[in-house]
Structures are given as structure tokens and as C-alpha cells.
Design an enzyme around this catalytic site. Structure first.
Site, PDB file in Angstrom:
ATOM      1  N   HIS A 154      -9.008  -4.942   7.833  1.00 14.06           N
ATOM      2  CA  HIS A 154      -7.771  -4.243   7.471  1.00 14.06           C
ATOM      3  C   HIS A 154      -6.714  -4.404   8.564  1.00 14.06           C
ATOM      4  CE1 HIS A 154     -10.684  -2.382   4.773  1.00 14.06           C
ATOM      5  NE2 HIS A 154      -9.662  -2.056   4.007  1.00 14.06           N
ATOM      6  N   ASP A 158      -6.740  -6.307   4.343  1.00 16.65           N
ATOM      7  CA  ASP A 158      -6.221  -5.496   3.247  1.00 16.65           C
ATOM      8  C   ASP A 158      -5.276  -4.399   3.740  1.00 16.65           C
ATOM      9  OD1 ASP A 158      -8.021  -7.002   1.792  1.00 16.65           O
ATOM     10  OD2 ASP A 158      -9.013  -5.288   0.864  1.00 16.65           O
TER      11      ASP A 158
END
Ligand SMILES: [Zn+2]
Length: 253
Positions: free
Chosen positions: A192, A46
Site C-alpha cells: 500500500h 493499493d
């Protein structure tokens, strides 16, 4: 992969992220009674693309032949269209995370539709195809994010395991240990490739450091690393909104 039940619950409970809570509790319990998923895990990244860390992570994924899914911010995709193309050209999936990393519960319908619509447009313009998946910031689905997903024909995806790389106390080793302990068939792992709001700035560096050992360890556990499309395909059982949860609970970016 339509989710009438999810949409009904989103409509009933609306604004405050309660559907997300339901998705991570009640739904998870129901889904755990379903037949076991295939021994597959999907890695998701993300908050990117990030000019430093996205290429580094792509390089590692390429070295190990692992497909992944990147939930991108429209604002960052707009600033780095070449990176978006690089991710897609390497065979990874690109999903919508929102234009900026705003808290969904603090945004109204119009702002949410604008935010998601802008991101869909940016990614579609860059890749010449529409994104399929949507994970709002912090994985918060409410009435507005649910409606935005529906309007743009996006499949809502949360995660079932996170390793808290945004936290100061997390190390590459703790990521490995947590994932080895909790990952299993059907796991959607949240990672991430860029630092988000509230995250330690070097979170993607910790992910990159952990990744080779993590991939090797998951494979040694008998788990294949696959794209979300493969994991969610009917043969892989198809959990679009609420994979059975490990590590469910509050999540920072
Ligand atoms: Zn995020």
C-alpha cells in the site's frame, strides 16, 4: 486474457464474495499444477495516490529501477491528478481500485458500475489512456465487480502474497522476512502507498522503510521485479484472476 471461467463462476455465485474465495482456493490449486511461472514478481500498491507516500515510494522504485502497478482510488486520483501522471510518467502501470474504498458486498450493481465507471473516466482523463487492470477493495470479486470489469474491459487482478503492513504488529523486518519466505515465481505482492480504512495510519511508512531491503532480497533470490503486464504476458504464463496463493485468506486494506 479473457476469463470466461471466472466470469461464469462470478455469474453463478454472485454477491457475497464467494467467487473470490473460490479464486483463492480451488483455482489456486488447479493453477499450481501448471508449469512453473518465470522467476518474476510484480509489486502492486493499493489505495493511493497519497501526496506524502506515493512520491516517496516512486523515489525508491526509481532508485532501484523497479516497475510496479498502482491500484488507485478514483477519489484520490481526482484530488491529486499530478501524482497520477507522475506515477505513469515514471513508467509504472495504473489500475482501478474503485472510486471510494467501499465494501463490494454491500454495494448493488448500479453503485458498483458507477463507482468503477467514475474511476475509469478519471484515470482516462488524466492519463489519456484507459486503465487495463482492476482490483476491487479487499480484492473482493463478486457478480457486480465482475460485470463492472467486463463492461470496462478491465482485467481482474487479486494478489498472491501480502505482508500485512496494515497491522500494528508488522515491522519493516517482518515484511522482509515474510516476503523472503513466501515470494516465488509468479508472485503478485500486495503493498500500500496510502493508508486505507482500518489500516494503521503509518502503514505506507513501514512499506517505504521495508522496500529497499525487500527489493534487494527478492533479486538476490533470483527473482526479477516486473510490471503486471510482463508477469501476466503469455510468456510469463498469464494468471489474471487467481495467482497461486500464498498468504491467501482475509485481507484488510
Ligand atoms: Zn484497498
Amino acid at each position: 486474457m479473457s476469463d470466461p471461467l471466472t466470469l461464469l463462476l462470478l455469474t453463478l455465485f454472485g454477491y457475497a464474495g464467494l467467487p473470490t474465495l473460490l479464486a483463492r482456493t480451488g483455482f489456486s490449486r488447479v493453477l499450481k499444477r501448471l508449469p512453473a511461472a518465470l522467476p518474476q514478481v510484480a509489486l502492486t500498491f493499493d489505495d493511493g495516490p497519497d501526496p506524502v507516500w506515493t512520491p516517496r515510494i516512486l523515489e525508491i522504485l526509481d532508485r532501484f529501477g523497479v516497475p510496479a502497478t498502482f491500484f488507485m482510488l478514483g477519489s484520490r486520483a481526482e484530488a491529486h491528478p499530478d501524482l497520477v501522471r507522475q506515477v505513469a510518467d515514471a513508467g509504472h502501470e495504473v489500475g482501478v481500485h474503485g472510486y471510494r474504498h467501499r465494501v463490494p458486498a454491500l454495494q448493488g450493481l448500479r453503485a458498483t458500475l458507477t463507482d468503477v465507471g467514475a474511476t475509469v473516466r478519471i484515470l482516462t482523463d488524466i492519463l489519456q489512456r484507459r486503465p487495463r487492470y482492476y482490483r476491487p477493495p479487499w480484492g473482493i470479486f463478486n457478480l457486480w465487480t465482475g460485470l463492472a470489469a467486463r463492461r470496462h474491459n478491465l482485467i481482474p487482478v487479486v494478489w498472491s502474497l501480502y505482508v500485512a503492513e496494515w497491522s500494528r504488529s508488522t515491522t519493516a523486518n517482518s515484511i522482509y522476512v515474510d516476503a523472503m519466505q513466501s515470494a516465488g515465481p509468479g508472485t503478485v505482492l500486495l503493498l500500500h502507498d496510502a493508508a486505507g480504512p482500518g489500516s494503521r495510519p503509518d502503514a505506507p511508512a513501514v512499506v517505504a522503510q521495508a522496500l529497499p531491503r525487500l527489493i534487494t532480497g527478492l533479486r538476490r533470490k533470483g527473482l526479477s521485479l516486473v510490471s503486471l503486464s510482463e508477469l501476466l504476458a503469455p510468456a510469463g504464463r498469464g494468471l489474471s484472476h487467481a495467482p497461486p496463493g500464498q498468504n491467501v485468506g482475509s485481507h484488510r486494506p
